[in-house]
Write an enzyme that holds these catalytic residues in place. Structure first.
Site, mmCIF file in Angstrom:
data_model
loop_
_atom_site.group_PDB
_atom_site.id
_atom_site.type_symbol
_atom_site.label_atom_id
_atom_site.label_comp_id
_atom_site.label_asym_id
_atom_site.label_seq_id
_atom_site.Cartn_x
_atom_site.Cartn_y
_atom_site.Cartn_z
ATOM 1 C CG HIS A 348 -1.683 1.188 1.547
ATOM 2 N ND1 HIS A 348 -3.063 1.200 1.538
ATOM 3 C CD2 HIS A 348 -1.310 2.451 1.880
ATOM 4 C CE1 HIS A 348 -3.480 2.428 1.847
ATOM 5 N NE2 HIS A 348 -2.430 3.197 2.072
ATOM 6 C CD GLU A 349 1.633 3.705 3.778
ATOM 7 O OE1 GLU A 349 1.837 4.707 3.079
ATOM 8 O OE2 GLU A 349 0.696 3.637 4.600
ATOM 9 C CG HIS A 353 -0.004 6.144 -0.631
ATOM 10 N ND1 HIS A 353 -1.232 6.552 -1.104
ATOM 11 C CD2 HIS A 353 -0.219 5.715 0.648
ATOM 12 C CE1 HIS A 353 -2.144 6.380 -0.153
ATOM 13 N NE2 HIS A 353 -1.559 5.873 0.912
ATOM 14 C CD GLU A 406 -4.988 6.531 2.343
ATOM 15 O OE1 GLU A 406 -4.570 5.349 2.387
ATOM 16 O OE2 GLU A 406 -4.248 7.513 2.531
#
Length: 635
Positions: A348-349, A353, A406
């Site tokens: 995810h990070e 992103h 997100e």
């Protein structure tokens, strides 16, 4: 410290009657020693603290809620106008608040107030000086001032000055100097420079960051909340993340959009697992990918952080408290929830992103993509829209920006966790690897249902970006059909309404992956091209909560609220210097421990800080005098 949840933005009131709390407060030792002060504070906030008047129930703008980022008479239209003004002057909203007053002539006058130590004093060579003046913009008057929160920022600056003596590298020293410049003058440009040095400070043993960072709490989505953290690197877990970083360029090619929609060069970030010593802000996240400045992220890179000791305590669940899962899933879920969440946070990070390009035309008219050859894979045509100079992801997509991003990052995590290479990096192979994938997807589906707690039917609005994102993913997976996911209302063993989620693990790759692939491509293409209308239509369509069968989500929301588990409170330690030795002060994991941790945090200047906060609140109180009134011309 506040009376609105950091996760969900709803108000909470004390769990005892007002009269009893009043007796507790006025009968306390503090009231005995300072009767006027304590009595005065109770007079100021006693009523408000317990008020459940509709506008005070959650954070929002206009009739929808209350916020101190804007004066009480500001509406969403005022916020949009102010954003257009800020864009026209190339000013960031991150460290600002907006105050509206109506003049004798009936024309609104807006004050954009920057947070800084300095107020009006002109300082030679400060890039901020030329901005501090009055403007006429689209028929309204705007005045840019600074000095918001000056006495507190003064203290921050004093401590950052002292910290310079302990900088481990020249990057850290330059970073601190720029933060000082930023907080002194109210300059986001200086904070960006500091963040540049922070990105370049690779693999420090002690990690920290400070400033106006996350914009989740601003109802408009572009003002930052002040936060700061200090943490130590967990070397064993960080080694796994470093292997993930080393594979990142290869893994980015697996994402379902054309190469032209990916950054020209993947800027290898730092990715560490940290154990938090202190995290000052309204809530503590599980992972962070910062800085949030798009221009830096596209050209200089970013850092990824997974907060290991937060994950360990915040996401632990007891079997008997596990809601909405089938019996046969519960033991598997408890066994693999932690490991699967490590994988999800990492992906995810770093690759969520950290991926994707924004198409930009700069102030000279130059494009960062080839207008002739780049084709929109959704339409088969050339690129029709992009970001112009001064526009950012947050300013353009405003109210949906945080949640949409997100959702994109969560989707990337689900999509790439299917990759055997990723699972092997985290030490999972064979049946274990399959269990990690299954529990990661199952956790997302369950989270999509739990998300309904953070939806307000009266205002048809979501109050928490991550939870809205998870609901959207649940909708996408339900839409995929073929029995991949089902959500069924049931009756619990206690005779009360309940529900069960089912995920067919044999269809994750055959049905789930193609559905997620299509959705992810659309999310990225609309983000890259700055297509706000298309992005809103797609995202708000999936985020709509209705009672349409078969799921009947509005009705299910009541069941979710009936079965909800209280969010965990995280008790943070303090440090104290005794001679040259640093003492770690830890507290018991209870409400009393949490209060002690707070009350002992500022032993030297606690009373002075209290006085400053009271003065600041009093100085601006007039802007929120009539919370019950519909916003009008009154200030």
């Amino acid at each position: 410290m506040g009376n609105y949840k950091s996760f969900g933005d709803t108000k909470f009131v004390p769990n005892l009657p007002k009269e009893k709390l009043e007796r507790v407060i006025l009968g306390s030792k503090a009231a005995e020693q300072h009767p006027e002060e304590v009595g005065g504070l109770w007079q100021t906030c006693g009523e408000l603290m317990f008020s459940l008047e509709s506008r005070l129930r959650h954070l929002g703008l206009g009739k929808e809620g209350i916020t101190t980022y804007f004066s009480g008479n500001c509406t969403m239209e005022d916020a949009k106008l102010a954003q257009d003004f800020l864009d026209s002057q190339n000013l960031s909203a991150y460290n600002t608040r907006l105050f509206k007053e109506v003049g004798q002539d009936g024309k609104p006058c807006y004050e954009v107030r920057l947070a800084s130590v300095l107020s009006t004093e002109p300082i030679l060579d400060s890039e901020m000086n030329s901005k501090l003046k009055s403007y006429e913009f689209q028929g309204s008057n705007f005045r840019v001032t600074r000095g918001d929160y000056a006495p507190i920022l003064q203290k921050v600056v004093e401590h950052l000055e002292k910290a310079k003596a302990y900088a481990a590298t020249s990057h850290q020293e330059q970073m601190l100097a720029q933060y000082i410049e930023s907080f002194t003058h109210g300059s986001i440009e200086a904070h960006k420079k500091g963040s540049r040095f922070w990105i370049q400070d690779k693999a420090p043993i002690v990690e920290s960051y400070i400033g106006f960072i996350e914009s989740y709490r601003d109802p408009f989505g572009s003002r930052g909340e002040f936060e700061g953290f200090v943490a130590m690197v967990n070397k064993a877990m960080s080694a796994k993340f470093e292997r993930l970083v080393a594979s990142a360029e290869q893994l980015l090619k697996e994402l379902p959009w054309p190469p032209a929609f990916e950054k020209d060069k993947f800027l290898t970030p730092d990715f560490t697992s940290l154990d938090v010593l202190t995290f000052a802000g309204s809530g503590i996240p599980a992972g962070i990918n910062i800085p949030n400045y798009d221009d830096l992220r596209q050209t200089e890179g970013f850092k990824n952080v997974s907060l290991g000791n937060v994950l360990a305590v915040a996401y632990a669940t007891q079997r008997e408290k596990l809601t909405f899962l089938e019996e046969e899933d519960k033991d598997l879920y408890i066994r693999w929830k932690g490991p699967s969440f490590d994988v999800q946070v990492g992906l995810h990070e770093l690759l969520g992103h950290g991926s994707g390009k924004l198409f930009v035309q700069d102030e000279k008219g130059t494009f960062n993509f080839d207008q002739e050859t780049v084709i929109n894979p959704e339409t088969g045509e050339q690129i029709q829209s992009w970001y112009r100079s001064g526009e950012t992801w947050d300013s353009k997509f405003s109210t949906i920006a945080s949640s949409y991003e997100e959702c994109r990052a969560e989707s990337v995590g689900l999509y790439l966790c299917l990759n055997p290479q990723v699972l092997e990096i985290f030490g999972f192979e064979g049946a274990d690897a399959e269990d990690v994938v299954y529990v990661n997807w199952l956790n997302m589906v369950r989270a999509g249902l739990l998300a309904l707690e953070f939806y307000t039917p009266e205002a048809s609005s979501w109050r928490q970006a991550h939870m809205q994102a998870r609901f959207v993913i649940l909708r996408v997976l339900l839409e995929a059909g073929e029995g991949l996911v089902t959500v069924t209302p049931t009756t619990g063993s206690d005779g009360r309404p309940d529900a069960q989620v089912h995920l067919d693990r044999n269809k994750i790759r055959t049905v789930g992956k193609p559905a997620l692939e299509r959705f992810l491509r659309r999310l990225q293409v609309l983000k890259s091209t700055g297509d706000v209308a298309g992005g809103r239509a797609l995202y708000e369509g999936y985020a709509a909560v209705t009672d349409a069968p078969p799921e009947c989500f509005l009705s299910l929301r009541d069941t979710v609220l009936l079965r909800k588990e209280a969010r965990k409170l995280i008790v943070q330690p303090n440090t104290r210097l005794e001679g040259s030795e640093v003492q770690l002060l830890e507290y018991e994991a209870s409400a009393a421990g949490l209060i002690r941790s707070f009350s002992e945090r500022f032993p030297e200047d606690g009373p002075e800080l209290e006085e400053i906060l009271t003065q600041l609140a009093t100085a601006d109180a007039r802007f929120w005098k009539c919370p019950s009134e519909t916003p009008s011309g009154q200030a």
